[in-house]
Every structure is written in C-alpha cells, then in structure tokens.
Motif scaffolding. Structure first.
Motif, PDB file in Angstrom:
ATOM      1  N   ILE A 299       0.837  -1.196   0.000  1.00  0.00           N
ATOM      2  CA  ILE A 299       0.000   0.000   0.000  1.00  0.00           C
ATOM      3  C   ILE A 299       0.879   1.255   0.000  1.00  0.00           C
ATOM      4  CG2 ILE A 299      -1.645   1.349   1.359  1.00  0.00           C
ATOM      5  CD1 ILE A 299      -2.920  -1.250   2.223  1.00  0.00           C
TER       6      ILE A 299
ATOM      7  N   VAL B  23      -6.124  -3.887   2.282  1.00  0.00           N
ATOM      8  CA  VAL B  23      -6.042  -3.173   1.011  1.00  0.00           C
ATOM      9  C   VAL B  23      -7.375  -2.520   0.681  1.00  0.00           C
ATOM     10  CG1 VAL B  23      -5.779  -3.463  -1.485  1.00  0.00           C
ATOM     11  CG2 VAL B  23      -4.196  -4.608   0.068  1.00  0.00           C
TER      12      VAL B  23
ATOM     13  N   TRP C 203      -7.862   0.575   2.642  1.00  0.00           N
ATOM     14  CA  TRP C 203      -7.094   1.716   2.129  1.00  0.00           C
ATOM     15  C   TRP C 203      -7.797   2.350   0.936  1.00  0.00           C
ATOM     16  CZ3 TRP C 203      -4.631   2.902  -2.524  1.00  0.00           C
ATOM     17  CH2 TRP C 203      -3.830   4.050  -2.494  1.00  0.00           C
TER      18      TRP C 203
END
Length: 317
Positions: A96, A156, A159
């Motif tokens: 990320i 993920v 995010w």
C-alpha cells in the motif's frame, strides 16, 4: 493478392499501426460512455458511483482505459495543475505504501517517494482535492489480490475505501476476474461498487461472427499496402478466433509477427502459411499441425486444454 516488392512497403509503420489499434466496437463504446458518465458526475454532492471492470487477459481493458485517460489530460493553470483522470497500473507484489507513492508520482508530486504509508495517504488525499481529480483508475487490481490472504485483502480494501468519499473522485478498479476477491473480502468496499462490467473477448459464434469479421477487416486495412488474405472471410475469421480466443492482444501479436515474417520475403504477403508460422512463433510454440488453426490438419478443437494458450485455468483468472 497483388504482389509488391519488399522495398515498396514500410513494414515498421504497418506494425506500429497494428500495435496501437483501438477499435470502437459496441462494448468498447458502452464502456467509454459509462466512464464518461461517471466522470461528469464526480465531485458532485453525495457518494460517487464507483466501477469495477473485469475481463480475461488480453481483451483490451488496459488499452481502453489508457485511451480514456489520454482524452482527459492534465491542465496547467497559473497557480495549480488540474489532474482530472489518473491512471495507475499496479505492479506485482506491491504494498500500500508503494501504491500510494505510485499514484502520487502519476499526479506529479515531487514527494511521491517520501513518508510512510499514512503520510503518503494523507498527501494523496490532499493532492486529490487540490488537483480536482475526478477519477482514479487502478488497473491490474488482481495484483493486490495475489499477495497475502483475507486479512491482507481486507486491509487493502480499507485503504481504497479511504479514497471513496462523498464529493470525491470516482474510483475504477480493473483487472482479470480474480480482482473480484478484493471486494468479496470487504463488504463495506463492495457496497461502494454497485456496478460491475465485464469485457468480453470477440466471438465467432452465431451472429457474433459478423462483428468479429468487421474488426478483422479494420486490421486488414491497417496492413495496406501489404497484400493480405481476406481476414473478413467467415472461414478465416473462425481460424483467427481459434488462434487468438478473440483476444485483441493476441490478434495484434499474431498480425505483427505475420508482418515481420512477410518482410523477410522478396514478394511479401500475409496468407494462411504466414499466419500458421506466426501462430507457432508468438502464440503456441508447441503447436502440432492438428493444433494450429491455420494448418489444413487442424482438428477444430478450442485451444483450452491443459498447457495450451487458452487453458481453462487461465480463463478463470
């Protein structure tokens, strides 16, 4: 086919035309219209309509998304730069932190490689607002699914969810069908991607063969003045369908290699023998005559067996 001498043909130019081919057939037009609608609705009050685009490898997703991005270039104003659309190709095994840096770099930030994950994310969210970014396209999202397990996928997804804000940019996630796992592991992210679109390969079945033939005739025009077999002929279209599974990337590879092979002859042309050789060189090196769609001995069975170019495992993504 008319006969020309090698010196009369610019093979490099023909190959480049084939390589950069972009056909606006129905599903492409539909996708471009959908992207355009999403872009116009971005930055308006309320939750943006995010989009997931999936399809088998080589069906033209990346070409389409790159084309759309180029239609909306950055605009440099006196004191700031507007970046309406950001296209990001996600590399394999990325983190990320690295992904946030890649997006920042694509937006022109000189500090794209500075800070940890949280700091880069804050910088990114700030820059998105400052640049009035209306759409961020994440291509090859399946690479985010390839690393780690459910917990990683959830992180993920969380995010990406940070970029999904009311009045913010539209997010477009694109990749092979495996990319859907990213949404499957994060219900809150999944709820933000109400519409999903699938990019189909061209087909030579039933009425679809007319469209396939039309696309191949477009490629044939790109090959001029190089003499070429009638690619729009129904029998030839079916041969190309078997040889490429209807995937645009494979069609381009096949024809570019056919051009290269033709250039080696004093009286160049693209015929069945040229395509048969090109098929072996760039699509299926282990092909026997029975498994080469352009060979008279081809057995007419799709190339989807184990270890063949379009094996069922690959089709499932």
């Amino acid at each position: 086919m008319n006969t020309l001498h090698t010196s009369q043909i610019n093979f490099s130019q023909i190959s480049q035309k084939v390589s950069s081919a972009f056909g606006k057939f129905p599903q492409v037009t539909s996708l471009l219209n959908t992207l355009d609608e999403r872009l116009r609705s971005a930055l308006s009050p309320g939750e943006p309509e995010h989009l997931l685009i999936t399809g088998l490898p080589g069906t033209g997703k990346s070409t389409l998304l790159n084309h759309f991005t180029k239609l909306h270039p950055s605009v440099v104003h006196e004191e700031w730069t507007e970046v309406p659309v950001v296209y990001v190709e996600i590399p394999p095994r990325t983190t990320i932190k690295a992904l946030a840096g890649i997006v920042l770099r694509e937006m022109g930030s000189p500090y794209w490689d500075k800070g940890d994950e949280a700091q880069r994310t804050i910088q990114l969210r700030t820059l998105i607002i400052a640049c009035k970014t209306r759409m961020i396209i994440f291509d090859e999202v399946n690479h985010l699914v390839d690393r780690g397990g459910v917990r990683t996928h959830y992180h993920v997804g969380d995010w990406i969810k940070q970029l999904c804000r009311p009045g913010g940019p539209v997010l477009v996630l694109a990749g092979i069908p495996r990319a859907e796992l990213l949404l499957a592991t994060n219900a809150q992210l999944r709820s933000r991607f109400g519409e999903q679109m699938f990019v189909h390969a061209l087909s030579a079945n039933g009425e679809d063969i007319k469209l396939f033939s039309k696309v191949l005739k477009s490629f044939e025009r790109m090959l001029l003045p190089l003499p070429c077999i009638d690619l729009g002929d129904a029998a030839v279209t079916r041969q190309v369908a078997f040889a490429t599974d209807g995937r645009l990337r494979s069609i381009c590879h096949l024809l570019r290699r056919a051009v290269a092979i033709a250039s080696q002859h004093s009286s160049p042309k693209i015929d069945g023998e040229t395509l048969a050789q090109a098929f072996v060189e760039v699509i299926y090196r282990e092909a026997t005559p029975e498994r080469n769609p352009f060979h008279p001995k081809f057995n007419g069975i799709a190339l989807t067996r184990a270890k063949e170019p379009f094996a069922q495992e690959a089709q499932r993504g």
